[in-house]
Design an enzyme around this catalytic site. Structure first.
Site, PDB file in Angstrom:
ATOM      1  N   LYS A  46       0.854  -1.187   0.000  1.00  0.00           N
ATOM      2  CA  LYS A  46       0.000   0.000   0.000  1.00  0.00           C
ATOM      3  C   LYS A  46       0.893   1.240   0.000  1.00  0.00           C
ATOM      4  CE  LYS A  46      -4.015   2.008   2.384  1.00  0.00           C
ATOM      5  NZ  LYS A  46      -4.771   2.238   1.150  1.00  0.00           N
ATOM      6  N   CYS A 139      -2.965   8.291  -7.935  1.00  0.00           N
ATOM      7  CA  CYS A 139      -4.119   8.238  -7.041  1.00  0.00           C
ATOM      8  C   CYS A 139      -5.091   9.352  -7.451  1.00  0.00           C
ATOM      9  CB  CYS A 139      -3.692   8.420  -5.584  1.00  0.00           C
ATOM     10  SG  CYS A 139      -5.075   8.290  -4.421  1.00  0.00           S
ATOM     11  N   LYS A 178       3.625   4.620 -11.904  1.00  0.00           N
ATOM     12  CA  LYS A 178       2.234   4.198 -12.069  1.00  0.00           C
ATOM     13  C   LYS A 178       1.426   5.308 -12.736  1.00  0.00           C
ATOM     14  CE  LYS A 178      -1.492   1.791  -9.624  1.00  0.00           C
ATOM     15  NZ  LYS A 178      -1.932   1.240  -8.317  1.00  0.00           N
TER      16      LYS A 178
END
Length: 333
Positions: A46, A139, A178
């Site tokens: 995480k 995110c 990412k």
């Protein structure tokens, strides 16, 4: 699992290409160890940041999209990065590597636009035992006021610059950036990450969305004290978009490693991601809803697919479907 499923990506020897994506299924050492014990080849922890980064999660923070037959087809979360201290994560990384030295442990990090902070958190992750790093430029919610997550990932120049900071700090340790899908052309930040020295990218993170409206209260879901915010949309419903974006990156950057993410719920989904160019596949919502043991079906299904087509190794079919994409003009011809 068969050794046929092993694949080497950026010097990382994965026992199979199945990776737990960063999120609730990798929220501490106990859960990560459970994933490795179940047979996952890798785990992306995480996302974490230095301890002074304020993280306050809310309840409820999940929402489901169901078909008329009540099957879960989409999932939304408004969950932030880990609220555990970074020092706790350093201990957890060490604990995991002691228990499962064969598993590929990938640290996920996110920070504000500050070279010193990115380099510190990256170097400390590697020192604590992470085999590779995934840079969370994606995110879709939380900390946008600090230019973090997707707010950073939507700026290709910052993706390139921050990636280069981390690569400088960790030397030969593989770095994957990412990618956010909340952008017009995902190949632009992907190529920027490559220019910054990344060995590969992970794609895609969740899609910014509204899961639905409660028709009794007229309030968006999930509802927290009467209000909501746009969150990250995942699971099976996003797979078509994810496959398109993975294929676009693979075509734009041949030889650049890709960890495919988006709607991986079973062997078929994983195989499809790899056929359009992914070297590994990540699943996060899948194990949340189906449990860690879903990896067994993925392995059995992929082995059966390989036997059917005569593939002796996983790497043989990576990107095999890419030559069959063309333009509408060529289809007419």
């Amino acid at each position: 699992m068969s050794s046929k499923l092993a694949i080497n990506v950026d010097g990382l020897a994965f026992q199979n290409p199945f990776v737990i994506g960063s999120g609730p299924p990798s929220t501490n050492a106990k859960i990560i160890n459970k994933a490795f014990a179940a047979g996952w080849g890798g785990v992306v922890a995480k996302t974490t940041a230095l301890t002074d980064t304020e993280v306050v999660n809310v309840q409820p923070r999940y929402g489901k999209l169901r078909s008329k037959s009540k099957d879960n087809i989409g999932f939304q979360n408004i969950e932030l990065i880990s609220d555990a201290s970074f020092e706790a994560w350093e201990d957890w990384y060490k604990e995991v590597k002691d228990a499962h030295p064969e598993g590929i442990l990938i640290g996920s990090i996110m920070e504000s636009y500050d070279k010193g902070r990115w380099q510190e958190v990256a170097a400390r992750c590697v020192e604590a035992g992470c085999d590779a790093l995934e840079l969370n430029f994606s995110c879709p919610h939380g900390h946008p006021e600090k230019g973090m997550g997707a707010a950073m990932g939507q700026d290709p120049e910052r993706v390139r610059e921050v990636t280069s900071w981390v690569v400088e700090a960790v030397g030969k340790t593989p770095v994957w950036s990412k990618m956010t899908p909340n952008i017009t052309d995902i190949t632009v930040p992907a190529l920027a990450a490559r220019d910054g020295g990344a060995q590969g990218v992970s794609a895609i993170n969740t899609i910014l969305a509204c899961i639905g409206i409660n028709l009794k209260t007229l309030k968006p879901q999930p509802t927290v004290e009467g209000h909501s915010t746009f969150g990250g949309y995942s699971y099976l419903a996003v797979k078509p978009i994810a496959l398109r974006m993975v294929a676009e990156i693979a075509r734009a950057a041949p030889g650049f490693s890709i960890s495919g993410i988006g709607g991986v719920t079973c062997a078929v989904d994983a195989i499809e991601h790899m056929l359009v160019g992914a070297n590994t596949v990540q699943s996060c919502t899948g194990p949340m809803l189906q449990g860690m043991d879903m990896v067994k079906e993925m392995a059995e299904g992929m082995e059966a697919f390989m036997d059917q087509h005569g593939f002796e190794s996983v790497s043989e079919f990576v990107g095999q479907s890419l030559p069959f994409f063309t333009t509408h003009h060529h289809l007419v011809e």
